[in-house]
Write a protein that holds these residues in place. Structure first.
Motif, PDB file in Angstrom:
ATOM      1  N   GLN A   8     -18.146 -26.563 -39.364  1.00  0.00           N
ATOM      2  CA  GLN A   8     -17.226 -25.699 -40.118  1.00  0.00           C
ATOM      3  C   GLN A   8     -16.318 -26.540 -41.019  1.00  0.00           C
ATOM      4  O   GLN A   8     -15.107 -26.321 -41.097  1.00  0.00           O
TER       5      GLN A   8
ATOM      6  N   ASP B 180     -11.297 -31.465 -36.546  1.00  0.00           N
ATOM      7  CA  ASP B 180     -10.509 -30.788 -35.527  1.00  0.00           C
ATOM      8  C   ASP B 180      -9.058 -31.251 -35.620  1.00  0.00           C
ATOM      9  O   ASP B 180      -8.750 -32.296 -36.178  1.00  0.00           O
TER      10      ASP B 180
ATOM     11  N   GLN C 218     -28.145 -18.873 -28.593  1.00  0.00           N
ATOM     12  CA  GLN C 218     -26.697 -19.103 -28.577  1.00  0.00           C
ATOM     13  C   GLN C 218     -26.346 -20.395 -29.318  1.00  0.00           C
ATOM     14  O   GLN C 218     -25.342 -20.463 -30.030  1.00  0.00           O
TER      15      GLN C 218
ATOM     16  N   ARG D 267     -26.817 -19.733 -33.117  1.00  0.00           N
ATOM     17  CA  ARG D 267     -25.707 -18.952 -33.665  1.00  0.00           C
ATOM     18  C   ARG D 267     -24.443 -19.808 -33.764  1.00  0.00           C
ATOM     19  O   ARG D 267     -23.686 -19.723 -34.746  1.00  0.00           O
ATOM     20  N   SER D 268     -24.219 -20.631 -32.788  1.00  0.00           N
ATOM     21  CA  SER D 268     -23.056 -21.513 -32.793  1.00  0.00           C
ATOM     22  C   SER D 268     -23.094 -22.469 -33.976  1.00  0.00           C
ATOM     23  O   SER D 268     -22.089 -22.689 -34.660  1.00  0.00           O
TER      24      SER D 268
ATOM     25  N   GLU E  85     -22.408 -20.699 -37.324  1.00  0.00           N
ATOM     26  CA  GLU E  85     -21.034 -20.244 -37.496  1.00  0.00           C
ATOM     27  C   GLU E  85     -20.017 -21.380 -37.389  1.00  0.00           C
ATOM     28  O   GLU E  85     -18.813 -21.153 -37.510  1.00  0.00           O
TER      29      GLU E  85
ATOM     30  N   ARG F 189     -19.206 -23.228 -34.728  1.00  0.00           N
ATOM     31  CA  ARG F 189     -18.397 -23.093 -33.519  1.00  0.00           C
ATOM     32  C   ARG F 189     -18.690 -24.237 -32.550  1.00  0.00           C
ATOM     33  O   ARG F 189     -19.690 -24.940 -32.676  1.00  0.00           O
ATOM     34  N   ASP F 190     -17.799 -24.415 -31.595  1.00  0.00           N
ATOM     35  CA  ASP F 190     -17.944 -25.477 -30.600  1.00  0.00           C
ATOM     36  C   ASP F 190     -18.820 -24.971 -29.457  1.00  0.00           C
ATOM     37  O   ASP F 190     -18.333 -24.347 -28.508  1.00  0.00           O
ATOM     38  N   PHE F 191     -20.107 -25.248 -29.543  1.00  0.00           N
ATOM     39  CA  PHE F 191     -21.050 -24.743 -28.559  1.00  0.00           C
ATOM     40  C   PHE F 191     -20.729 -25.260 -27.162  1.00  0.00           C
ATOM     41  O   PHE F 191     -20.812 -24.521 -26.171  1.00  0.00           O
TER      42      PHE F 191
ATOM     43  N   GLN G 159     -17.993 -25.984 -25.783  1.00  0.00           N
ATOM     44  CA  GLN G 159     -16.844 -25.313 -25.184  1.00  0.00           C
ATOM     45  C   GLN G 159     -17.097 -23.836 -24.943  1.00  0.00           C
ATOM     46  O   GLN G 159     -16.662 -23.274 -23.928  1.00  0.00           O
ATOM     47  N   GLU G 160     -17.812 -23.183 -25.838  1.00  0.00           N
ATOM     48  CA  GLU G 160     -17.915 -21.733 -25.795  1.00  0.00           C
ATOM     49  C   GLU G 160     -19.110 -21.202 -25.007  1.00  0.00           C
ATOM     50  O   GLU G 160     -19.111 -20.041 -24.597  1.00  0.00           O
TER      51      GLU G 160
END
Length: 251
Positions: free
Chosen positions: A63, A82, A207, A210-211, A214, A216-218, A220-221
């Motif tokens: 991102q 970050d 998953q 998709r992470s 987008e 995103r922090d795979f 962590q999520e």
């Protein structure tokens, strides 16, 4: 790697890892990004140099698309992705005016070679890299290309940390069953044949996909996903190897 006495931008970098394959489309950017996130969650600071000149995708995965980079006396300043400034990234993607802009460079701008990793290995040689993580997919055609990459590593004196088999089966988003879409075990068999460590298999997990799309922090999520334990285990094996090398005084 212990910092060498020479001045330079890498003076404070302890361990240098190259993620290689010899084949496109096997997920080098994915593995690099997820390893960086896993190492960050292990308390490490990580820098990523994205040398994919024609398809730089790591900025999107973290991102960081559209971030501006600046030049200083020592060169380009990496982008922190970050707030804690634990992951720094430099990519040719930051230098493009638009995401769709093509990089049209001939040999001289690529240091005289069409294989960027050859130039990277030569540039990093004085800093004694920890080694290379080779990424493959299960199919025989991919394994064959990575076998040639193993030969490249041996000819250039680059240690091989191990082999990762990516897209090793497909995880159903409904029942979580893992189905082998391709052949099975090619990466592990190659590692055994070559006498190098097999670091693990990472399934094709919706998953994870998709992470990445987008940013995103795979790690962590999605701790309960099928890909999480594989990626966490690979990162831990790399950390263990770095620790052993430090204790033996070979870095």
């Amino acid at each position: 790697m212990e910092a060498v006495a020479e001045p330079g931008n890498l003076a404070g970098v302890r361990h240098i890892i190259l993620v290689l394959s010899g084949k496109g489309g096997v997920g080098k950017s994915t593995i690099s990004t997820e390893l960086a996130l896993a190492l960050r969650h292990a308390g490490k600071k990580v820098g990523i140099l994205d040398v994919d000149l024609c398809g730089p995708s790591v900025p999107r995965m973290l991102q960081a698309q559209g971030c501006a980079v600046h030049q200083c006396d020592n060169g380009w300043v990496p982008v922190f992705v970050d707030q804690e400034q634990s992951i720094a990234l430099m990519s040719v993607g930051f230098l493009l005016e638009t995401p769709d802009e093509a990089v049209v460079w001939r040999g001289p701008k690529k240091n005289g070679t069409s294989d960027e990793h050859i130039s990277a290995v030569e540039a990093l040689r004085p800093y004694q890299p920890l080694g290379a993580v080779l990424v493959t997919t299960p199919q025989a055609v991919s394994v064959g290309d990575v076998r040639r990459e193993l030969t490249f590593c041996r000819k250039t004196g680059l240690p091989v940390i191990g082999i990762v088999e990516n897209m090793s089966g497909f995880v159903c988003p409904h029942c979580a069953e893992c189905t082998n879409l391709f052949s099975v075990g090619g990466g592990e068999e190659l590692a055994r044949h070559a006498g190098v460590p097999f670091l693990g298999s990472v399934p094709l997990d919706p998953q994870l996909v998709r992470s990445l799309e987008e940013g995103r922090d795979f790690i962590q999520e999605f701790p309960k996903s099928a890909a999480f334990p594989a990626l966490a285990s690979i990162a831990q094996k790399i950390l263990d190897g770095a620790q052993v090398q430090a204790q033996t005084g070979t870095d």
